[in-house]
Write an enzyme that holds these catalytic residues in place. Structure first.
Site, PDB file in Angstrom:
ATOM      1  N   ASN A  10       0.879  -1.167   0.000  1.00 37.32           N
ATOM      2  CA  ASN A  10       0.000   0.000   0.000  1.00 37.32           C
ATOM      3  C   ASN A  10       0.916   1.216   0.000  1.00 37.32           C
ATOM      4  OD1 ASN A  10      -1.810   2.039   0.473  1.00 37.32           O
ATOM      5  ND2 ASN A  10      -2.321   1.423   2.569  1.00 37.32           N
ATOM      6  N   SER A 214       2.881  -2.129  10.322  1.00 38.79           N
ATOM      7  CA  SER A 214       4.323  -2.249  10.595  1.00 38.79           C
ATOM      8  C   SER A 214       4.867  -3.653  10.312  1.00 38.79           C
ATOM      9  CB  SER A 214       4.641  -1.817  12.028  1.00 38.79           C
ATOM     10  OG  SER A 214       4.277  -0.458  12.226  1.00 38.79           O
TER      11      SER A 214
HETATM   12  P1  PGA Z   1       2.541   0.265   7.593  1.00 37.24           P
HETATM   13  O1  PGA Z   1       1.123   0.518   6.881  1.00 37.24           O
HETATM   14  O2  PGA Z   1       3.065  -1.035   7.069  1.00 37.24           O
HETATM   15  O3  PGA Z   1       3.384   1.433   7.194  1.00 37.24           O
HETATM   16  O4  PGA Z   1       2.274   0.212   9.072  1.00 37.24           O
HETATM   17  C1  PGA Z   1       0.247  -0.536   6.635  1.00 37.24           C
HETATM   18  C2  PGA Z   1      -1.039   0.005   6.054  1.00 37.24           C
HETATM   19  O5  PGA Z   1      -1.474   1.085   6.447  1.00 37.24           O
HETATM   20  O6  PGA Z   1      -1.644  -0.634   5.170  1.00 37.24           O
END
Ligand code: PGA
Length: 250
Positions: A10, A214
């Site tokens: 994403n 994360s």
């Molecule tokens: P992140 O985002 O891996 O940066 O925590 C995940 C998401 O919002 O789909």
């Protein structure tokens, strides 16, 4: 029948057209031998470049949202037909950033899901509790409510075209990951909810549920080893080919 893992990036509001071409060219060799489905979800303005650059590869392209109407007075929105015309295959719906900053509700998520599926797009539906909700002990109620309303009016035949992403809001972009056990347990709750809404076998065999928040090169293998976790929705770690490649090869 084993559920095929699916890892999706994403990109959020990152990567212009030039950066998209560059990152995709780096990703292609890195993910070519992936045993999971590989998706990148890009900003609208980069979709055409991403579709072009991913042609003939194992990388599928998705958008980050879609409107429910076919057309009309919805300034700033994009319809499912517009995405399909570009060759886009997937769309993220109900991301917590949409819910938090842009007023998306369970009802608008449901409308967007129906419109996307009706036009043949595959949906990555995001659900997940906030920190307050977790601390109040209502995680299960929250993800069950989000799941039930999102799937209202959606037929059993469409299940193969939906992936659910369980993303605890407090774990997104914060460096805090849910423990693999917590993620697994909440995903089991979502799967049980899908079994109630459709059938136990549908939930077991046809509903893929990702973890997101994360997830990165370091923790992907532990998360992916959990029996309920079928993939990941990856924000920050999807922006560098090397990091995303490591997640893909969990
Ligand atoms: P992140 O985002 O891996 O940066 O925590 C995940 C998401 O919002 O789909």
């Amino acid at each position: 029948m084993a559920r095929k893992p699916i890892i999706a990036g994403n990109w959020k509001m990152n990567n212009n057209i030039a950066a998209t071409r560059q990152l995709v060219s780096e990703l292609i060799p890195v993910v070519a031998d992936a045993v999971c489905d590989v998706v990148i979800c890009t900003p609208y303005t980069s979709l055409a470049a991403a579709v072009e650059a991913c042609k003939g590869t194992n990388i599928h392209v998705g958008a980050e949202n879609v409107h429910w109407a076919e057309k009309g007075a919805f300034t700033g929105e994009i319809s499912a037909d517009m995405l399909v015309e570009l060759g886009v295959e997937y769309v993220i719906i109900g991301h917590s950033e949409r819910r938090t900053y842009f007023g998306e509700t369970d009802l608008t998520v449901n409308k967007r899901m129906k419109a996307a599926l009706a036009k043949g797009l595959k949906v990555i539906l995001c659900v997940g509790e906030t920190l307050e909700e977790r601390e109040a002990g209502i995680t299960a109620e929250v993800v069950r409510r989000q799941t039930k309303i999102a799937f209202a009016g959606i037929d059993n035949e469409e299940l193969d075209n939906v992936v659910i992403a369980y993303e605890p809001v407090w774990a997104i972009g914060t460096g805090k990951t849910a423990t693999s056990q917590d993620a697994n347990d909440t995903i089991a709750i979502i799967r049980a909810c899908m079994a109630e809404l459709y059938c136990p076998r549908c939930a077991e065999e046809r509903v893929r549920i990702q973890y997101g928040g994360s997830m990165n090169a370091k923790n992907a293998s532990e998360l992916m080893a959990m029996p309920q976790i079928d993939g990941g929705l990856i924000g920050g770690a999807s922006l560098k080919a090397e990091d995303f490649g490591k997640v893909i090869h969990f």
